[in-house]
Design an enzyme around this catalytic site. Structure first.
Site, PDB file in Angstrom:
ATOM      1  N   HIS A 168       0.823  -1.212   0.000  1.00  0.00           N
ATOM      2  CA  HIS A 168       0.000   0.000   0.000  1.00  0.00           C
ATOM      3  C   HIS A 168       0.853   1.257   0.000  1.00  0.00           C
ATOM      4  O   HIS A 168       2.045   1.223   0.301  1.00  0.00           O
ATOM      5  CB  HIS A 168      -0.981   0.017   1.181  1.00  0.00           C
ATOM      6  CG  HIS A 168      -0.357   0.055   2.551  1.00  0.00           C
ATOM      7  ND1 HIS A 168      -0.184  -1.069   3.321  1.00  0.00           N
ATOM      8  CD2 HIS A 168       0.112   1.073   3.300  1.00  0.00           C
ATOM      9  CE1 HIS A 168       0.364  -0.732   4.486  1.00  0.00           C
ATOM     10  NE2 HIS A 168       0.566   0.571   4.492  1.00  0.00           N
ATOM     11  N   GLU A 205      -8.032   4.082   9.733  1.00  0.00           N
ATOM     12  CA  GLU A 205      -7.509   3.861   8.388  1.00  0.00           C
ATOM     13  C   GLU A 205      -8.516   3.126   7.517  1.00  0.00           C
ATOM     14  O   GLU A 205      -9.294   2.301   7.989  1.00  0.00           O
ATOM     15  CB  GLU A 205      -6.175   3.096   8.423  1.00  0.00           C
ATOM     16  CG  GLU A 205      -6.295   1.654   8.840  1.00  0.00           C
ATOM     17  CD  GLU A 205      -4.961   0.907   8.819  1.00  0.00           C
ATOM     18  OE1 GLU A 205      -3.932   1.499   9.183  1.00  0.00           O
ATOM     19  OE2 GLU A 205      -4.960  -0.284   8.457  1.00  0.00           O
ATOM     20  N   GLN A 240      -3.907   3.447   1.313  1.00  0.00           N
ATOM     21  CA  GLN A 240      -4.312   3.446   2.719  1.00  0.00           C
ATOM     22  C   GLN A 240      -4.532   4.906   3.123  1.00  0.00           C
ATOM     23  O   GLN A 240      -3.586   5.699   3.111  1.00  0.00           O
ATOM     24  CB  GLN A 240      -3.219   2.824   3.575  1.00  0.00           C
ATOM     25  CG  GLN A 240      -3.535   2.768   5.053  1.00  0.00           C
ATOM     26  CD  GLN A 240      -2.368   2.210   5.858  1.00  0.00           C
ATOM     27  OE1 GLN A 240      -1.328   2.838   5.966  1.00  0.00           O
ATOM     28  NE2 GLN A 240      -2.544   1.020   6.402  1.00  0.00           N
ATOM     29  N   HIS A 292       3.669   7.193   3.841  1.00  0.00           N
ATOM     30  CA  HIS A 292       4.658   6.110   3.783  1.00  0.00           C
ATOM     31  C   HIS A 292       4.309   5.127   2.687  1.00  0.00           C
ATOM     32  O   HIS A 292       3.234   5.198   2.083  1.00  0.00           O
ATOM     33  CB  HIS A 292       4.789   5.387   5.145  1.00  0.00           C
ATOM     34  CG  HIS A 292       3.598   4.569   5.560  1.00  0.00           C
ATOM     35  ND1 HIS A 292       2.600   5.056   6.372  1.00  0.00           N
ATOM     36  CD2 HIS A 292       3.239   3.276   5.285  1.00  0.00           C
ATOM     37  CE1 HIS A 292       1.702   4.098   6.585  1.00  0.00           C
ATOM     38  NE2 HIS A 292       2.059   3.009   5.928  1.00  0.00           N
ATOM     39  N   GLU A 312       7.280   0.779   5.441  1.00  0.00           N
ATOM     40  CA  GLU A 312       6.674  -0.245   6.304  1.00  0.00           C
ATOM     41  C   GLU A 312       6.872  -1.599   5.635  1.00  0.00           C
ATOM     42  O   GLU A 312       6.708  -1.726   4.417  1.00  0.00           O
ATOM     43  CB  GLU A 312       5.176   0.053   6.449  1.00  0.00           C
ATOM     44  CG  GLU A 312       4.425  -0.949   7.327  1.00  0.00           C
ATOM     45  CD  GLU A 312       2.910  -0.676   7.391  1.00  0.00           C
ATOM     46  OE1 GLU A 312       2.468   0.378   6.873  1.00  0.00           O
ATOM     47  OE2 GLU A 312       2.186  -1.525   7.920  1.00  0.00           O
TER      48      GLU A 312
END
Lengths: 138, 138
Positions: B8, B44, B55, B79, B129
């Site tokens: 994502h 989220e 996301q 991110h 992430e």
């Protein structure tokens, strides 16, 4: 007008060679292509990750859009690109919603693809690129 | 340690409902799931786009990491997440390269997946992430 996919996520860097070396060391990834795009003031590398790419962008100078971005905000995430089946239809649809576009006509981007940018004010401060690929995804 | 894919791309917003409405109007996309994750201080929504997700993150308050990000930098790209086959192996590999990690042990993220964050100093100011999915991609 559902996008096919996230074509790429672009990351602005000061040093393309260093960034590609970091990506290789950390994630084992290697660029599939690399080209200078004078019209956009960048040298860019496309690094495949699964079904998408990381596009690593180094500005050709401080007075380019990506150069100004890096001066102001530092290195980091720059834009997200959606692949779309028909870029004219996508532009027309977005115009009909009243959002602000940067490009009202497609232009030629990396890899010879047809691209257009949507202004970050359209969606949560996020610069979005539309990409109609020269070759349809298989 | 090649990532499977870009799982994502996360976008921090002030108003999740408004952002999801914009995405639907502009791109025809709709969220597959939506959840509050108290431990990360966010609500989220996961919006599928092709093989990945957008996301959309709304901070639960100003004193959360995403809340501070939005105060400092405004809404926008936050991110990028790579899905990996074995998150412990990925963490161990990244530790061996000497880069700074935020999480040295996986923790539980959205959808029950196992996640760990790598510090933005590791790669061009970009918060990364790692995600080991509960269900392997098919």
């Amino acid at each position: 007008m559902l996008p096919y996919n996230i074509d790429h996520v672009a990351i602005a860097v000061r040093d393309l060679d260093a960034a590609l070396a970091d990506l290789k060391e950390q994630y084992g990834t290697e660029p599939l292509s690399r080209e200078v795009i004078e019209s956009q003031g960048v040298e860019e590398a496309m690094v495949p990750v699964g079904a998408s790419y990381i596009q690593v962008l180094q500005p050709l100078g401080p007075e380019t859009p990506v150069g100004r971005f890096v001066e102001k905000r530092g290195e980091g995430l720059h834009h997200i690109a959606f692949s779309v089946p028909d870029i004219e239809a996508a532009i027309e649809h977005l115009e009909s919603t009243g959002v602000r576009l940067i490009d009202h006509e497609p232009r030629v981007g990396g890899g010879g693809n047809r691209i257009a940018f949507v202004h970050p004010s359209a969606f949560a401060g996020t610069l979005v690129e539309l990409v109609e690929l020269v070759e349809e995804p298989t």
